[in-house]
Design a protein around this motif. Structure first.
Motif, PDB file in Angstrom:
ATOM      1  N   SER A 169       6.381  20.155  29.663  1.00  0.00           N
ATOM      2  CA  SER A 169       6.127  18.786  29.231  1.00  0.00           C
ATOM      3  C   SER A 169       4.616  18.587  29.224  1.00  0.00           C
ATOM      4  O   SER A 169       3.864  19.472  29.612  1.00  0.00           O
ATOM      5  CB  SER A 169       6.825  17.809  30.183  1.00  0.00           C
ATOM      6  N   LEU A 218       9.732  11.015  32.808  1.00  0.00           N
ATOM      7  CA  LEU A 218      10.203  12.258  33.418  1.00  0.00           C
ATOM      8  C   LEU A 218       9.724  12.375  34.851  1.00  0.00           C
ATOM      9  O   LEU A 218      10.429  12.913  35.720  1.00  0.00           O
ATOM     10  CB  LEU A 218       9.693  13.460  32.607  1.00  0.00           C
ATOM     11  N   ASN A 245      15.267  14.243  27.310  1.00  0.00           N
ATOM     12  CA  ASN A 245      14.358  13.293  26.666  1.00  0.00           C
ATOM     13  C   ASN A 245      15.104  12.070  26.146  1.00  0.00           C
ATOM     14  O   ASN A 245      14.592  10.943  26.206  1.00  0.00           O
ATOM     15  CB  ASN A 245      13.596  13.989  25.531  1.00  0.00           C
ATOM     16  N   SER A 246      16.320  12.295  25.643  1.00  0.00           N
ATOM     17  CA  SER A 246      17.132  11.169  25.167  1.00  0.00           C
ATOM     18  C   SER A 246      17.461  10.221  26.315  1.00  0.00           C
ATOM     19  O   SER A 246      17.432   8.992  26.157  1.00  0.00           O
ATOM     20  CB  SER A 246      18.436  11.674  24.530  1.00  0.00           C
ATOM     21  N   ARG A 265       1.205  12.217  29.879  1.00  0.00           N
ATOM     22  CA  ARG A 265       1.338  11.131  28.901  1.00  0.00           C
ATOM     23  C   ARG A 265       0.037  10.932  28.111  1.00  0.00           C
ATOM     24  O   ARG A 265      -1.053  10.875  28.668  1.00  0.00           O
ATOM     25  CB  ARG A 265       1.715   9.840  29.635  1.00  0.00           C
ATOM     26  N   CYS A 321      15.685   9.797  29.015  1.00  0.00           N
ATOM     27  CA  CYS A 321      14.448   9.071  29.341  1.00  0.00           C
ATOM     28  C   CYS A 321      14.249   7.884  28.397  1.00  0.00           C
ATOM     29  O   CYS A 321      13.901   6.777  28.826  1.00  0.00           O
ATOM     30  CB  CYS A 321      13.249   9.999  29.223  1.00  0.00           C
ATOM     31  N   THR A 322      14.469   8.123  27.109  1.00  0.00           N
ATOM     32  CA  THR A 322      14.265   7.071  26.109  1.00  0.00           C
ATOM     33  C   THR A 322      15.266   5.940  26.293  1.00  0.00           C
ATOM     34  O   THR A 322      14.907   4.754  26.280  1.00  0.00           O
ATOM     35  CB  THR A 322      14.392   7.660  24.690  1.00  0.00           C
ATOM     36  N   LYS A 340      16.407  24.118  24.215  1.00  0.00           N
ATOM     37  CA  LYS A 340      16.010  22.956  23.417  1.00  0.00           C
ATOM     38  C   LYS A 340      17.067  21.861  23.493  1.00  0.00           C
ATOM     39  O   LYS A 340      16.753  20.666  23.540  1.00  0.00           O
ATOM     40  CB  LYS A 340      15.790  23.380  21.959  1.00  0.00           C
ATOM     41  N   LEU A 377      16.672  20.118  26.856  1.00  0.00           N
ATOM     42  CA  LEU A 377      15.480  19.253  26.863  1.00  0.00           C
ATOM     43  C   LEU A 377      15.688  18.009  26.000  1.00  0.00           C
ATOM     44  O   LEU A 377      15.242  16.909  26.348  1.00  0.00           O
ATOM     45  CB  LEU A 377      14.270  20.035  26.359  1.00  0.00           C
ATOM     46  N   LYS A 378      16.389  18.178  24.887  1.00  0.00           N
ATOM     47  CA  LYS A 378      16.674  17.029  24.025  1.00  0.00           C
ATOM     48  C   LYS A 378      17.525  16.010  24.767  1.00  0.00           C
ATOM     49  O   LYS A 378      17.294  14.791  24.676  1.00  0.00           O
ATOM     50  CB  LYS A 378      17.384  17.496  22.759  1.00  0.00           C
ATOM     51  N   LEU A 390       0.133  14.893  24.378  1.00  0.00           N
ATOM     52  CA  LEU A 390       1.149  15.733  23.752  1.00  0.00           C
ATOM     53  C   LEU A 390       0.517  16.795  22.861  1.00  0.00           C
ATOM     54  O   LEU A 390      -0.327  16.498  22.010  1.00  0.00           O
ATOM     55  CB  LEU A 390       2.108  14.870  22.921  1.00  0.00           C
TER      56      LEU A 390
END
Length: 430
Positions: free
Chosen positions: A257, A34, A24-25, A260, A27-28, A17, A20-21, A263
């Motif tokens: 994942s 991704l 994702n951070s 888009r 990506c943001t 986790k 993955l966090k 989710l």
């Protein structure tokens, strides 16, 4: 089988986790997806430069490593069995290392039995093929036997044979025999399909791979010439869904994942990416480039090495060849058989495991001279075990401090693997 201990499974899940966090951070922050399909013009450009990707200089300054070895070590140090305090376990009352979980690890007598072919009275490549030893005493006969093993195509005999080391000229074929890699037309076709997936789709991890190669291989005296091979192998590996099969016996779970806008909808869930380790992954591939020059075969060898051995260095489990057990074995051997060194290092604030963890998690790649590294990996294949790494790490921690040389500790490339390992296992008083 999957990991039997619940607290290990929980720790591995938390670590996944965290990774993955971080992804994702990134990506943001960078406002990039991704995964996305490459424009046709970009596909053509990548295809044209497939064999010279090392000449590309993309701006990767905004991409950061997902984690470093010290981050992973901190997680391992915080592992605890919730069922009892460490002091309740007899074998842990006097354990002063960083790993505080009560797993069963081997002592010198058990290691001697398991690695009996490394005995002082048995010929070894890496020792008995030195310039001081006439080749007719061992080397010539060992080569002859190796050629016979290859002629018979006996995988089990090859595995037994490499326990004494591989002659340089035979190593590539012997390793392929042990790993059951034959590079058939269908294997080459499969590799080409993976290549096609790379050409068509751009993943976030592609940039992480690029940066890893640029930071690691491009600046390495041994590996910089293989930069193009490393891109090809790792980009294809990140798309290979066949590697998902190793999760049936790994403690890890493949990250997922969603397409888009979908989710949480299971029918739109995808594994992303199927298999990538995010720190110096290339060091598991680079040594193999000395042996294999056909990209599809190089890829297959690496993939098999990963699903048999290397994945255990990057996941949390109680397996004897897992990183937790190897770290505990290292600390136990050092505290038991080299107590003065162990306590001295602790007193000056230099925990042995903190010094040597990066060697272990990278299977010594990037630290040993290539010929010595391949001799060590011979034994990993021969014994089908990573435990030899812990013994190796113990002697390398001992050797530098015997001479109080920080320079040697920082640069292991001058050290000889087999004499040190043999002496530690078979000349240590137990």
């Amino acid at each position: 089988m999957k990991e039997p201990l619940a607290y290990m499974r929980k720790a591995q899940g938390s670590w996944e986790k965290r990774i993955l966090k971080s992804l994702n951070s990134m990506c943001t922050e960078l406002s990039i997806p991704l995964a996305q399909k490459r424009p046709v013009s970009e596909q053509k450009e990548l295809l044209n430069k497939w064999n010279e990707m090392g000449t590309d200089e993309p701006d990767l300054s905004l991409f950061r490593p997902v984690y470093a070895p010290k981050d992973f070590l901190e997680v391992l140090m915080n592992l605890r069995n919730p069922n009892y305090e460490n002091g309740e376990h007899p074998s842990f009352r006097n354990h002063l290392g960083l790993i505080q979980v009560p797993l069963k690890v081997k002592d010198i007598p058990e290691l001697k039995e398991d690695f009996s072919e490394l005995g002082l009275n048995i010929g070894q490549l890496g020792i008995d093929d030195s310039a001081q030893v006439p080749p007719e005493f061992f080397e010539n006969e060992h080569v002859r036997v190796g050629q016979k093993v290859l002629a018979e195509q006996d995988s089990a005999a090859a595995q037994q044979y490499v326990r004494q080391g591989c002659p340089t000229a035979l190593r590539a074929d012997l390793w392929a025999l042990i790993l059951n890699i034959s590079n058939q037309p269908e294997d080459i076709l499969y590799y080409e399909q993976l290549k096609s997936n790379v050409i068509q789709h751009d993943l976030l991890v592609d940039s992480l791979i690029y940066k890893d190669v640029k930071l690691t291989a491009s600046n390495d005296d041994y590996y910089f010439v293989f930069e193009d091979y490393l891109y090809q192998v790792l980009l294809c590996f990140s798309r290979d869904t066949a590697v998902l099969e190793h999760f049936t016996y790994s403690s890890a779970t493949p990250p997922r994942s969603y397409i888009r806008g979908k989710l949480g909808m299971e029918e739109y869930a995808v594994f992303y990416p199927p298999n990538v380790n995010y720190n110096s992954f290339i060091l598991s591939v680079a040594p193999l480039c000395f042996l294999y020059h056909e990209p599809s075969k190089l890829y297959q060898i690496f993939r098999e090495m990963y699903v048999r051995f290397f994945f255990r260095l990057h996941s949390i489990s109680s397996h004897p060849s897992g990183i937790v057990s190897l770290c505990l074995l290292f600390e136990t051997l050092l505290q038991t058989h080299l107590p003065q060194l162990f306590y001295h290092l602790r007193e000056i604030g230099a925990q042995p495991l903190r010094i040597s963890f990066k060697w272990m998690v990278r299977a010594f790649s990037g630290y040993l001279a290539t010929d010595q590294l391949l001799l060590l990996w011979d034994r990993i294949l021969g014994y089908n075990s990573l435990e030899v790494l812990a013994g190796n790490r113990t002697v390398f921690t001992k050797r530098p401090f015997c001479f109080l040389s920080q320079a040697v500790l920082a640069d292991l490339s001058t050290l000889k693997v087999m004499p040190l390992l043999q002496i530690f296992l078979f000349a240590t008083v137990t």
